[in-house]
Enzyme design. Sequence first.
Site, PDB file in Angstrom:
ATOM      1  N   GLN A 137      86.734 -69.842 -30.740  1.00 48.24           N
ATOM      2  CA  GLN A 137      87.770 -69.851 -31.769  1.00 48.24           C
ATOM      3  C   GLN A 137      87.164 -70.125 -33.143  1.00 48.24           C
ATOM      4  O   GLN A 137      87.832 -69.950 -34.156  1.00 48.24           O
ATOM      5  CB  GLN A 137      88.801 -70.943 -31.462  1.00 48.24           C
ATOM      6  CG  GLN A 137      89.496 -70.813 -30.128  1.00 48.24           C
ATOM      7  CD  GLN A 137      90.207 -72.106 -29.764  1.00 48.24           C
ATOM      8  OE1 GLN A 137      89.835 -72.797 -28.842  1.00 48.24           O
ATOM      9  NE2 GLN A 137      91.237 -72.456 -30.516  1.00 48.24           N
ATOM     10  N   ASN A 138      85.917 -70.562 -33.148  1.00 50.48           N
ATOM     11  CA  ASN A 138      85.281 -70.990 -34.388  1.00 50.48           C
ATOM     12  C   ASN A 138      84.860 -69.803 -35.249  1.00 50.48           C
ATOM     13  O   ASN A 138      84.498 -68.742 -34.727  1.00 50.48           O
ATOM     14  CB  ASN A 138      84.065 -71.859 -34.074  1.00 50.48           C
ATOM     15  CG  ASN A 138      84.445 -73.120 -33.320  1.00 50.48           C
ATOM     16  OD1 ASN A 138      85.609 -73.541 -33.341  1.00 50.48           O
ATOM     17  ND2 ASN A 138      83.495 -73.723 -32.634  1.00 50.48           N
ATOM     18  N   ASP A 140      82.421 -70.263 -37.652  1.00 42.39           N
ATOM     19  CA  ASP A 140      81.213 -70.752 -38.306  1.00 42.39           C
ATOM     20  C   ASP A 140      79.952 -69.975 -37.950  1.00 42.39           C
ATOM     21  O   ASP A 140      78.880 -70.241 -38.507  1.00 42.39           O
ATOM     22  CB  ASP A 140      81.000 -72.239 -38.013  1.00 42.39           C
ATOM     23  CG  ASP A 140      81.058 -72.567 -36.513  1.00 42.39           C
ATOM     24  OD1 ASP A 140      80.641 -71.714 -35.693  1.00 42.39           O
ATOM     25  OD2 ASP A 140      81.518 -73.671 -36.167  1.00 42.39           O
ATOM     26  N   HIS A 156      88.655 -65.328 -33.502  1.00 46.98           N
ATOM     27  CA  HIS A 156      89.367 -65.410 -34.785  1.00 46.98           C
ATOM     28  C   HIS A 156      88.532 -64.917 -35.954  1.00 46.98           C
ATOM     29  O   HIS A 156      88.849 -65.202 -37.108  1.00 46.98           O
ATOM     30  CB  HIS A 156      89.822 -66.851 -35.041  1.00 46.98           C
ATOM     31  CG  HIS A 156      90.775 -67.354 -34.005  1.00 46.98           C
ATOM     32  ND1 HIS A 156      90.938 -68.698 -33.715  1.00 46.98           N
ATOM     33  CD2 HIS A 156      91.622 -66.688 -33.180  1.00 46.98           C
ATOM     34  CE1 HIS A 156      91.843 -68.832 -32.757  1.00 46.98           C
ATOM     35  NE2 HIS A 156      92.266 -67.634 -32.418  1.00 46.98           N
ATOM     36  N   CYS A 167      89.439 -50.346 -47.769  1.00 52.55           N
ATOM     37  CA  CYS A 167      88.437 -49.390 -47.275  1.00 52.55           C
ATOM     38  C   CYS A 167      87.693 -49.888 -46.046  1.00 52.55           C
ATOM     39  O   CYS A 167      86.962 -49.125 -45.406  1.00 52.55           O
ATOM     40  CB  CYS A 167      87.436 -49.045 -48.381  1.00 52.55           C
ATOM     41  SG  CYS A 167      86.263 -50.375 -48.784  1.00 52.55           S
ATOM     42  N   CYS A 239      85.237 -49.785 -53.102  1.00 54.37           N
ATOM     43  CA  CYS A 239      86.461 -49.238 -53.702  1.00 54.37           C
ATOM     44  C   CYS A 239      86.276 -48.987 -55.199  1.00 54.37           C
ATOM     45  O   CYS A 239      86.826 -48.031 -55.754  1.00 54.37           O
ATOM     46  CB  CYS A 239      87.651 -50.176 -53.494  1.00 54.37           C
ATOM     47  SG  CYS A 239      88.304 -50.212 -51.819  1.00 54.37           S
ATOM     48  N   SER A 306      91.408 -78.275 -28.192  1.00 51.81           N
ATOM     49  CA  SER A 306      92.657 -78.828 -27.682  1.00 51.81           C
ATOM     50  C   SER A 306      93.613 -77.713 -27.263  1.00 51.81           C
ATOM     51  O   SER A 306      94.725 -77.988 -26.828  1.00 51.81           O
ATOM     52  CB  SER A 306      93.326 -79.703 -28.752  1.00 51.81           C
ATOM     53  OG  SER A 306      93.642 -78.917 -29.896  1.00 51.81           O
ATOM     54  N   LEU A 331      87.039 -84.221 -26.377  1.00 47.42           N
ATOM     55  CA  LEU A 331      87.494 -85.556 -26.740  1.00 47.42           C
ATOM     56  C   LEU A 331      88.981 -85.508 -27.068  1.00 47.42           C
ATOM     57  O   LEU A 331      89.410 -84.733 -27.927  1.00 47.42           O
ATOM     58  CB  LEU A 331      86.715 -86.070 -27.956  1.00 47.42           C
ATOM     59  CG  LEU A 331      85.296 -86.572 -27.702  1.00 47.42           C
ATOM     60  CD1 LEU A 331      84.573 -86.783 -29.028  1.00 47.42           C
ATOM     61  CD2 LEU A 331      85.313 -87.870 -26.907  1.00 47.42           C
TER      62      LEU A 331
END
Length: 395
Positions: A137-138, A140, A156, A167, A239, A306, A331
């Site tokens: 999901q990161n 980075d 993501h 474009c 563009c 989570s 955690l």
Amino acid sequence: MRIPYTGPLPPPTIIPRNANTSSGAISALTRFLSAPRPPLLPPSPHSNGRTVLLTGAGISVASGLADYRGTAGTYTLNKTYRPIYYHEFISNHEARKRYWARSFLGWTNLNKARPNDAHRAVRQLGERGFISQVITQNVDSFHPIAHPALPTLELHGYLRSLVCIHCGNHLPRSEFQRSLSAMNPEWAAFLAEMLETGALDSEHPDERRKRGLKTNPDGDVDVPNASYTTFRYPACPTCLADPPLLADGWQSKVQIDADGAWSPSSTAGVLKPAVVMFGESIVTSVKTAAEEAIDNASKILVIGSSLATYSAWRLVKRAKERSMPIGVLNLGGVRGEETFYADLGPDNDGSFGVRCSESADRILPSVVRNLGLSGSVPDVERTQVAQESQIEGVL
């Protein structure tokens, strides 16, 4: 993508019970990863018999980035934060100014951060065939940097690039950051001052608040009472050089000021981060690839998440529906985790399911050593860091 669940989560129920210590968690995860393919798992034409990883912000905390929740399962970042929606970004020039000004300040910490021991342990597990793929999901880019040979699906998107909404051209974020700095000298001076005083050294929300800043997800730094209206951002260079046709068939126009900043009289040339914004759909090919990664694996291990976002939670739900063993190393609480382990027997030693509440960077390297893999993470860290630096130049 939907707004994530931000309410408190119940504390985890550790499974098996002796996984409530670091050594117990290491043993349970070792058994989970080394257990044979479950006999009742539905057949798949491309089954690999290995574990698929699903990772979230928690795996990157040791790299200096902020987690979204604390160990008590509560949302720790700016609780009044309202993220920008996709439709707002593409249609509102003022909203884009605000977004890029805050991102300009927040990019520094993400850009200097590097993968940690957990990412490198994932690499070793992949090299020895325990892991088939990583779904993260990161945004980075730490996974593709740390283990380029192990496939990573960035659910993501990623912040290392921008994409033109007209474009489709991609632009490296480092190049875009330099343009922002040149177009906004006062903001660049403010950023330099914050870096010099150490105001951005910590991503911990309490430390940021002491310095008059608010920490938000994905490199967004809010400066209370700041005016964003004068902030400028560049146009898409592709563009600008060759304005594309619009969806209605009309020729677009891209206009810039003397410094190259995008002009609101333009009808094209808008760049956005190459991430999935709230209100924006995950590309169908990515969604399908994530589902296939689940279906082709025999187990799923969630690390540092989570599962507050539906896009991630639904993948674990899919795994559960396929009777796949589920492991969670996180955690604090996890959304809906009580349903993942409802049918586990009392004799489970971790082979059929595991739930640990530990830090991934401390636990995973020990799991690697427990599995008998050659060399410990610290032994190979120097070589891997050198390789990571080379890969960063390509990404």
